[in-house]
Every structure is written in structure tokens, then in C-alpha cells.
Design a protein around this motif. Structure first.
Motif, PDB file in Angstrom:
ATOM      1  N   ARG A 200       1.998   1.539  -3.472  1.00 29.88           N
ATOM      2  CA  ARG A 200       0.870   1.403  -4.390  1.00 29.88           C
ATOM      3  C   ARG A 200       1.208   0.436  -5.524  1.00 29.88           C
ATOM      4  NH1 ARG A 200      -2.973   6.740  -4.790  1.00 29.88           N
ATOM      5  NH2 ARG A 200      -3.393   6.855  -2.549  1.00 29.88           N
TER       6      ARG A 200
ATOM      7  N   PHE B 119       0.819  -1.212   0.000  1.00 38.47           N
ATOM      8  CA  PHE B 119       0.000   0.000   0.000  1.00 38.47           C
ATOM      9  C   PHE B 119       0.852   1.260   0.000  1.00 38.47           C
ATOM     10  CE2 PHE B 119      -2.944  -3.197   1.724  1.00 38.47           C
ATOM     11  CZ  PHE B 119      -4.010  -3.006   0.865  1.00 38.47           C
ATOM     12  N   LYS B 120       2.024   1.220   0.624  1.00 38.77           N
ATOM     13  CA  LYS B 120       2.880   2.411   0.656  1.00 38.77           C
ATOM     14  C   LYS B 120       3.378   2.766  -0.739  1.00 38.77           C
ATOM     15  CE  LYS B 120       4.491   2.030   5.435  1.00 38.77           C
ATOM     16  NZ  LYS B 120       5.677   1.899   6.340  1.00 38.77           N
TER      17      LYS B 120
ATOM     18  N   ASP C 183      -9.896   1.484   6.453  1.00 38.46           N
ATOM     19  CA  ASP C 183      -9.369   0.616   5.406  1.00 38.46           C
ATOM     20  C   ASP C 183      -8.885   1.452   4.224  1.00 38.46           C
ATOM     21  OD1 ASP C 183     -10.309  -1.473   7.035  1.00 38.46           O
ATOM     22  OD2 ASP C 183     -10.789  -2.696   5.283  1.00 38.46           O
ATOM     23  N   ASP C 184      -7.899   0.920   3.525  1.00 38.59           N
ATOM     24  CA  ASP C 184      -7.360   1.587   2.346  1.00 38.59           C
ATOM     25  C   ASP C 184      -8.467   1.899   1.341  1.00 38.59           C
ATOM     26  OD1 ASP C 184      -5.144   2.040   0.187  1.00 38.59           O
ATOM     27  OD2 ASP C 184      -6.516   0.559  -0.672  1.00 38.59           O
ATOM     28  N   SER C 185      -8.361   3.021   0.663  1.00 42.25           N
ATOM     29  CA  SER C 185      -9.344   3.390  -0.354  1.00 42.25           C
ATOM     30  C   SER C 185      -8.706   3.586  -1.727  1.00 42.25           C
ATOM     31  CB  SER C 185     -10.093   4.663   0.061  1.00 42.25           C
ATOM     32  OG  SER C 185      -9.190   5.730   0.289  1.00 42.25           O
ATOM     33  N   TRP C 186      -7.399   3.325  -1.831  1.00 40.47           N
ATOM     34  CA  TRP C 186      -6.742   3.360  -3.152  1.00 40.47           C
ATOM     35  C   TRP C 186      -7.094   2.102  -3.946  1.00 40.47           C
ATOM     36  CZ3 TRP C 186      -2.491  -0.155  -4.059  1.00 40.47           C
ATOM     37  CH2 TRP C 186      -2.028  -0.123  -5.381  1.00 40.47           C
TER      38      TRP C 186
END
Length: 277
Positions: free
Chosen positions: A115, A112-113, A168-171
Motif C-alpha cells: 500500500r 498494492f501489497k 480491480d484494487d479498491s484501496w
């Protein structure tokens, strides 16, 4: 029918906690007690009413307010289905996770960092979820829901299992987060650190969402993107297993910058031939 508690012998000498996270095992080793700093501050407590969709003040000192973005489906699965699901899950290995939990992941490898998303060994959602996903899609709140990731989490009071307040992540993950709650009742705690100044609540606000055994809960809208959610240690009184399903964000859907990758991930996910990674 209650399922026999899992064999925790594979995790009684080690844990997966990192940073500030703690379970009962590492607290005993370090002779520490985990105390949330926010508890020393004023916290306004509300209770979610699924019928009126209101957050109701527990002590009636504040006005109730609309709490959109939570949908609760009680008795989503039957007792027999629950028994079968847990039996099948327990045939696969459970991996140690942070804060006293164990997990099984069915999804792509994600950084996630940076992407970055990598298909890796992702082979799809498990076969046991195919019928459940079809059932979900019959609900208007879940129309068109196509999960690309499933995470099974195993909580047990013996280890002080919990999950800290988080968004939670949204990407990568899309609008709706869907969780099936199994084996015991629990409480999902929604929190807003900055409070609701427009209501005269300048300190942290918490809304307790009671999750009955075998229920399904959906978070979307404000509850998904503004309010953090958590399962506190004191709300895990018996073994609890949950399955959380996540859909793709717009970036990975048709018309998005990574639509091709998204289509590949969905094609794998919805084959329902997956094994935990």
C-alpha cells in the motif's frame, strides 16, 4: 477503417507471463494447452441486455435477473477518432505484459501489497485523452469522474491475448472503472464463483457483456466490487486495443487520510502532459 496489425517481432522470442498465466507463445515453448479448470465444472451462462439491464439466460433454463453496475455507451468515439488514437498510441513504445498482451501505463508507481504510492516519473495522462475525459463527464453516470490513471492494453489473437477473471484494487482505485474498446468487438465476461444460491444457481455464474467496437463501458457498484471481469482468449478474434481509466478512492480524496497525496496525483494526471512509464 481497420488499422494495420502491429509489428510483433519485438516479442516473438519472449513473453511476460508469470505464474499460472499463459500466452500462445509460452504454451508452444512448453507444449502446454491452457485449460481453465472452471470449464470442467457446471457454469451458468447469461447475456447482459444493456437496454433492460437484465442478465438473460442463454438457454432459458434459468430466470433472468437484474444486473446493476454496468453502463454501455455505444459509438463513444468516431471512426476517425479511433484511427487517430491508435496512430498516436502506436508512436509510443508498447511494453510486453502477461497473458499475451502489450501495455502502456500512465499512472503513479504503486505497490498494492505494501500500500505504497510513489509519484516517480508519472507526468500525467496523455494529451489525446483530455477531450475524451471531458466527454465522459457529460454522462450522468460519470459526473465528477476525474481519472488519475490510464492503462492502454493491446490484445492480439496471434499471441493468445487475454486477461484472467479478477477484481480491480479498491484501496487506491475508486468506484468507477471506465474502458474504451477499440479496433474490434469483444466480450467482457463477468463471473461470480459462488453463484447465486438464492436463485438456485449454486455453481459459477457468468454474464457476457458484448462490447462493440468504439464503445465505452463503465463498471461500478456490484459489477465493480462483487463480480470478477475477464477477457477470454476466444473473444479476441482481431487486434483489440482498450484504454482503461481509474479514479481515486475516498482515502485519497478531500477528507481522506491521504487527501494531500491524492490532490498531487490528480494535479499531475489532469495536466494531460503524460508519457508512458
Amino acid at each position: 477503417m481497420m488499422t494495420a496489425p502491429p509489428d510483433w517481432s519485438d516479442g516473438l522470442t519472449s513473453c511476460a507471463c508469470k505464474g499460472i498465466r499463459r500466452c500462445l507463445l509460452c504454451e508452444k515453448k512448453r507444449r502446454e494447452v491452457c485449460v481453465a479448470t472452471s470449464e470442467a465444472q457446471l457454469v451458468h451462462h447469461f447475456l447482459f441486455d444493456p437496454e433492460t439491464r437484465l442478465a438473460i439466460c442463454k438457454d432459458a433454463k434459468a430466470t433472468s435477473f437484474p444486473f446493476p453496475g454496468v453502463f454501455l455507451w455505444e459509438n463513444f468515439i468516431s471512426e476517425e477518432e479511433e484511427k487517430t488514437l491508435i496512430s498516436l498510441m502506436d508512436q509510443d513504445a508498447w511494453n510486453l505484459s502477461q497473458s499475451g498482451r502489450r501495455k502502456q501505463d500512465f499512472g503513479p508507481k504503486v505497490n498494492f501489497k505494501k500500500r505504497k504510492v510513489r509519484v516517480g516519473s508519472f507526468s500525467g495522462l496523455p494529451a489525446l485523452s483530455q477531450e475524451l475525459v471531458i466527454r465522459m463527464q457529460q454522462e450522468p453516470n460519470l459526473a465528477g469522474f476525474q481519472p488519475v490513471e490510464q492503462c492502454n492494453l493491446d490484445y492480439h489473437p496471434q499471441r493468445g491475448s487475454a486477461i484472467d477473471p479478477h477484481l480491480d484494487d479498491s484501496w487506491l482505485w475508486g468506484e468507477r472503472l471506465v474502458t474504451i474498446n477499440m479496433l474490434s468487438n469483444t466480450t467482457l465476461t463477468m463471473s461470480l464463483d459462488q453463484g447465486l444460491p438464492e436463485m438456485g444457481l449454486g455453481e459459477e455464474v457468468r454474464v457476457a457483456v458484448h462490447l462493440p467496437r468504439r464503445s465505452l463501458v463503465v463498471l461500478y457498484g456490484e459489477a465493480r466490487h462483487m463480480w470478477k471481469h475477464a477477457i477470454h482468449r476466444e473473444d479476441v478474434q482481431e487486434r483489440r486495443v482498450c484504454s482503461t481509466y481509474r479514479e481515486l478512492s475516498a482515502e485519497f480524496l478531500p477528507g481522506g487520510q491521504q487527501a494531500e497525496l491524492g490532490a498531487q496525483l490528480l494535479n499531475i494526471a489532469l495536466s494531460f502532459q503524460g508519457a508512458p512509464i
